[in-house]
Design a protein around this motif. Structure first.
Motif, PDB file in Angstrom:
ATOM      1  N   GLY A  55      63.727  57.226  42.554  1.00 50.34           N
ATOM      2  CA  GLY A  55      64.773  56.252  42.807  1.00 50.34           C
ATOM      3  C   GLY A  55      65.259  56.358  44.240  1.00 50.34           C
ATOM      4  N   ARG A 114      61.241  48.135  43.341  1.00 45.37           N
ATOM      5  CA  ARG A 114      61.815  47.287  42.305  1.00 45.37           C
ATOM      6  C   ARG A 114      63.333  47.428  42.322  1.00 45.37           C
ATOM      7  N   SER A 126      69.836  49.227  45.576  1.00 46.21           N
ATOM      8  CA  SER A 126      69.059  50.344  45.040  1.00 46.21           C
ATOM      9  C   SER A 126      67.686  49.864  44.604  1.00 46.21           C
ATOM     10  N   ALA A 127      66.734  50.794  44.594  1.00 48.93           N
ATOM     11  CA  ALA A 127      65.368  50.417  44.226  1.00 48.93           C
ATOM     12  C   ALA A 127      64.637  51.596  43.610  1.00 48.93           C
ATOM     13  N   GLU A 128      63.855  51.301  42.582  1.00 49.30           N
ATOM     14  CA  GLU A 128      62.873  52.253  42.074  1.00 49.30           C
ATOM     15  C   GLU A 128      61.599  52.081  42.896  1.00 49.30           C
ATOM     16  N   GLU A 172      56.125  54.663  38.006  1.00 53.42           N
ATOM     17  CA  GLU A 172      57.400  54.945  38.670  1.00 53.42           C
ATOM     18  C   GLU A 172      57.449  56.406  39.114  1.00 53.42           C
ATOM     19  N   SER A 202      67.044  48.076  41.326  1.00 54.66           N
ATOM     20  CA  SER A 202      67.599  48.955  40.308  1.00 54.66           C
ATOM     21  C   SER A 202      69.080  49.142  40.582  1.00 54.66           C
TER      22      SER A 202
END
Length: 344
Positions: free
Chosen positions: A286, A248, A258-260, A283, A250
């Motif tokens: 990160g 996801r 950036s991504a979670e 989640e 982020s």
């Protein structure tokens, strides 16, 4: 007077031999050798003797005293030997009896999780690197694209020791130190496990001290697809082959994009439940592509090198894997909790 001393000697030696225990023996010693004892009473009469007689009587008194003391010492030794023999008989040990069971410790669940994650990433070609927990502002913030007054610093409430020295808020400083050691030449493939510190209020999901594992992969032509492939492999090995991941968008100041990373819920198999808040996903960490500015700050040419970085909380991975609902269990040293992990 000499005859009196001889009589007292004979009488005292007989009393010593007749004593039945240490208490009776002590009474004999007091009666004959004490300050008010029989020998002392005799010696008080030496003032009536002539100058020639005093040395003779004094010498005899000393001989009598030494004789009685020697007899007393031998009798005490005999009593102690008898007591030892009796004690050995009464306290005899049956060596054929089975030994008493001893409680054995076990690996702490956080240690077990760190070692398992390390093993997986070592198998993927990464090295384990560590660094100091007391850090400089330079490595903890500036070298990961967080200069002074950067608003992203407000995301972390930091323990400062002085203006420039602090307890590290993440293991990212290890990445910066490692990049600088490589002097602009890749590849760099590391994971950095260790304790970090933030001024959080302690509750079921937060602690002022916790474990973190960050990772870094820098080389030529590293892409976002490499990041996804690495974590698809990692998640399947750690959680199980049936688990899936999703990325996801982020924001992190040290990665762009950036991504979670989320993992399908292990309770409902992605269908939605109370644990995953009906989303089917949980989640876990990160991640993102290393910001070109971070590469440049640490001596790498961003036109040649690229890479990805990630960070995960060890406690979160342990809680998800073992169904633990309170992070404080890891730090209270309750043996009732820890004994559940003896098989690890």
């Amino acid at each position: 007077m000499i005859e009196r001393l001889k009589a007292l000697e004979s009488e005292a030696l007989e009393a010593v031999q007749a004593s039945g225990d240490k208490k009776a023996l002590e009474q004999v010693r007091i009666r004959y050798l004490g300050k008010k004892g029989a020998i002392t009473e005799v010696l008080r009469g030496m003032g009536q003797l002539s100058a020639e007689e005093r040395p003779v009587v004094g010498q005899k008194a000393n001989e009598v005293r030494e004789s009685i003391q020697e007899a007393l010492a031998k009798k005490v030794e005999a009593f102690e030997e008898a007591e030892l023999e009796q004690r050995l008989e009464e306290e005899e040990i049956d060596v054929t009896l089975p030994g008493r069971p001893m409680n054995q410790g076990s690996t702490h669940p956080l240690t077990a999780v760190v070692e398992e994650i390390e093993d997986i990433f070592i198998g993927l070609g990464f090295e384990v690197t560590e660094g100091p927990e007391v850090e400089t502002d330079y490595f903890n913030f500036e070298m990961i694209n967080l200069p002074p007054n950067h608003p992203a610093r407000d995301m972390q409430d930091t323990f400062y020791i002085s203006e420039d020295i602090l307890l590290r808020t993440q293991t990212s400083p290890v990445q910066a130190r490692t990049l600088q050691k490589h002097e602009g030449e890749g590849p760099v493939r590391i994971i950095c496990p260790g304790k970090v510190y933030r001024r959080d209020e302690d509750d079921a999901t937060h602690s002022h001290q916790f474990m973190q594992i960050e990772g870094l992969y820098v080389d030529e032509n590293v892409r976002m697809s490499d990041l996804k492939g690495i974590f698809d492999t990692f998640v399947k090995q750690y959680f199980g082959q049936d688990r899936e991941i999703r990325l996801r968008p982020s924001f992190f100041p040290f990665t762009e994009p950036s991504a979670e990373i989320d993992v399908t819920c292990g309770i409902c198999a992605g269908k939605g439940c109370r644990i995953c808040k009906q989303s089917g996903w949980i989640e876990v960490l990160g991640s993102g592509m290393v910001h070109p500015r971070v590469l440049e700050l640490n001596g790498f040419d961003p036109d040649i090198y690229s890479g990805f970085a990630f960070g995960m909380g060890v406690e979160r991975f342990a809680m998800l894997k073992y169904g633990i609902d309170d992070i404080r269990h890891f730090y209270t040293n309750d043996t009732r909790f820890l004994s559940q992990f003896q098989q690890l």
